[in-house]
Design an enzyme around this catalytic site. Sequence first.
Site, PDB file in Angstrom:
ATOM      1  N   ASP A  21      50.067  57.653  36.849  1.00 24.29           N
ATOM      2  CA  ASP A  21      48.743  57.687  37.470  1.00 24.29           C
ATOM      3  C   ASP A  21      47.704  57.500  36.375  1.00 24.29           C
ATOM      4  O   ASP A  21      47.814  58.103  35.303  1.00 24.29           O
ATOM      5  CB  ASP A  21      48.493  59.026  38.166  1.00 24.29           C
ATOM      6  CG  ASP A  21      49.158  59.131  39.523  1.00 24.29           C
ATOM      7  OD1 ASP A  21      49.943  58.238  39.894  1.00 24.29           O
ATOM      8  OD2 ASP A  21      48.897  60.120  40.226  1.00 24.29           O
ATOM      9  N   ASN A  22      46.704  56.673  36.646  1.00 19.67           N
ATOM     10  CA  ASN A  22      45.647  56.389  35.687  1.00 19.67           C
ATOM     11  C   ASN A  22      44.295  56.677  36.320  1.00 19.67           C
ATOM     12  O   ASN A  22      44.158  56.631  37.548  1.00 19.67           O
ATOM     13  CB  ASN A  22      45.674  54.915  35.260  1.00 19.67           C
ATOM     14  CG  ASN A  22      46.995  54.528  34.648  1.00 19.67           C
ATOM     15  OD1 ASN A  22      47.574  55.257  33.869  1.00 19.67           O
ATOM     16  ND2 ASN A  22      47.488  53.352  35.005  1.00 19.67           N
TER      17      ASN A  22
ATOM     18  N   ARG B 182      35.600  45.438  34.755  1.00 16.25           N
ATOM     19  CA  ARG B 182      36.886  45.565  34.065  1.00 16.25           C
ATOM     20  C   ARG B 182      37.838  44.551  34.684  1.00 16.25           C
ATOM     21  O   ARG B 182      38.071  44.557  35.881  1.00 16.25           O
ATOM     22  CB  ARG B 182      37.448  46.977  34.210  1.00 16.25           C
ATOM     23  CG  ARG B 182      36.597  48.047  33.537  1.00 16.25           C
ATOM     24  CD  ARG B 182      37.293  49.412  33.595  1.00 16.25           C
ATOM     25  NE  ARG B 182      36.461  50.472  33.083  1.00 16.25           N
ATOM     26  CZ  ARG B 182      36.438  50.874  31.821  1.00 16.25           C
ATOM     27  NH1 ARG B 182      37.210  50.292  30.921  1.00 16.25           N
ATOM     28  NH2 ARG B 182      35.660  51.860  31.446  1.00 16.25           N
TER      29      ARG B 182
ATOM     30  N   LYS C 252      50.141  48.150  41.917  1.00 20.95           N
ATOM     31  CA  LYS C 252      49.157  49.232  41.803  1.00 20.95           C
ATOM     32  C   LYS C 252      48.700  49.673  43.187  1.00 20.95           C
ATOM     33  O   LYS C 252      48.596  48.862  44.103  1.00 20.95           O
ATOM     34  CB  LYS C 252      47.913  48.746  41.049  1.00 20.95           C
ATOM     35  CG  LYS C 252      48.163  48.254  39.658  1.00 20.95           C
ATOM     36  CD  LYS C 252      46.893  47.676  39.041  1.00 20.95           C
ATOM     37  CE  LYS C 252      47.159  47.127  37.658  1.00 20.95           C
ATOM     38  NZ  LYS C 252      45.955  46.508  37.086  1.00 20.95           N
TER      39      LYS C 252
ATOM     40  N   TYR D 119      44.319  55.001  39.966  1.00 17.79           N
ATOM     41  CA  TYR D 119      45.382  54.116  40.416  1.00 17.79           C
ATOM     42  C   TYR D 119      46.745  54.582  39.972  1.00 17.79           C
ATOM     43  O   TYR D 119      46.917  55.158  38.917  1.00 17.79           O
ATOM     44  CB  TYR D 119      45.129  52.667  40.005  1.00 17.79           C
ATOM     45  CG  TYR D 119      44.792  52.398  38.566  1.00 17.79           C
ATOM     46  CD1 TYR D 119      45.706  51.776  37.730  1.00 17.79           C
ATOM     47  CD2 TYR D 119      43.540  52.717  38.047  1.00 17.79           C
ATOM     48  CE1 TYR D 119      45.383  51.486  36.408  1.00 17.79           C
ATOM     49  CE2 TYR D 119      43.215  52.427  36.732  1.00 17.79           C
ATOM     50  CZ  TYR D 119      44.151  51.818  35.921  1.00 17.79           C
ATOM     51  OH  TYR D 119      43.848  51.528  34.621  1.00 17.79           O
TER      52      TYR D 119
ATOM     53  N   LYS E 128      37.517  42.016  24.903  1.00 14.25           N
ATOM     54  CA  LYS E 128      38.779  41.465  25.419  1.00 14.25           C
ATOM     55  C   LYS E 128      38.547  40.733  26.743  1.00 14.25           C
ATOM     56  O   LYS E 128      39.050  39.626  26.951  1.00 14.25           O
ATOM     57  CB  LYS E 128      39.789  42.600  25.611  1.00 14.25           C
ATOM     58  CG  LYS E 128      41.079  42.203  26.281  1.00 14.25           C
ATOM     59  CD  LYS E 128      41.987  43.385  26.523  1.00 14.25           C
ATOM     60  CE  LYS E 128      41.428  44.239  27.634  1.00 14.25           C
ATOM     61  NZ  LYS E 128      42.291  45.310  28.080  1.00 14.25           N
TER      62      LYS E 128
END
Length: 183
Positions: free
Chosen positions: A47-48, A58, A71, A131, A168
């Site tokens: 889990d994030n 993002r 996800k 997520y 990035k």
Amino acid sequence: MTFTEQYISGVWIIEPTRHGDSRGYFMESFKKNEFQAHIGNVEFVQDNESVSSHGVLRGLHFQKGEWTQAKLVRVSRGRVIDVIVDIRKNSPTFGKHLAVELSEDNCRQLFVPRGMAHGFIVLSDVAQFQYKVDNVYAPQAEATLRFDDPALNIKWPLPHEVLNLSEKDKKGLLLNEIEPYSE
């Protein structure tokens, strides 16, 4: 819970039932048996959570090879537009995208299968994004698809000059530069 498959095969919007009164609300955000009945057996292993401010974009992120991830995403505070792009090699919707509003008010969740590039833009002052993933993060396998690739034709809801992107993400690849996902 209501499960609605989207025009990109394997992508689902999940709308939990929210029970509320003057004290607040209660909802089941994940129920394994219902999830499996609609989407199949996905074993989430991590889990994030991220917190981002207004204008943060993002993505569009994906992991390559054995590190690819499915996800299940949701917003517990704030409001975002969540975007996925189909990068599956033999998919009839290769290069197509789907944009969905996720917010603390609508409680929607989006299931993103393997083979998708994924990102979001924050529309509220702050957004808390959560997520579940079915594979661990592998920095050596991460790639970024450019958010502003003309081939994708994504209409982000904020002007580019107010977007806040990582270095990035500014240097992501174009769709014709990535190696498409194949199972």
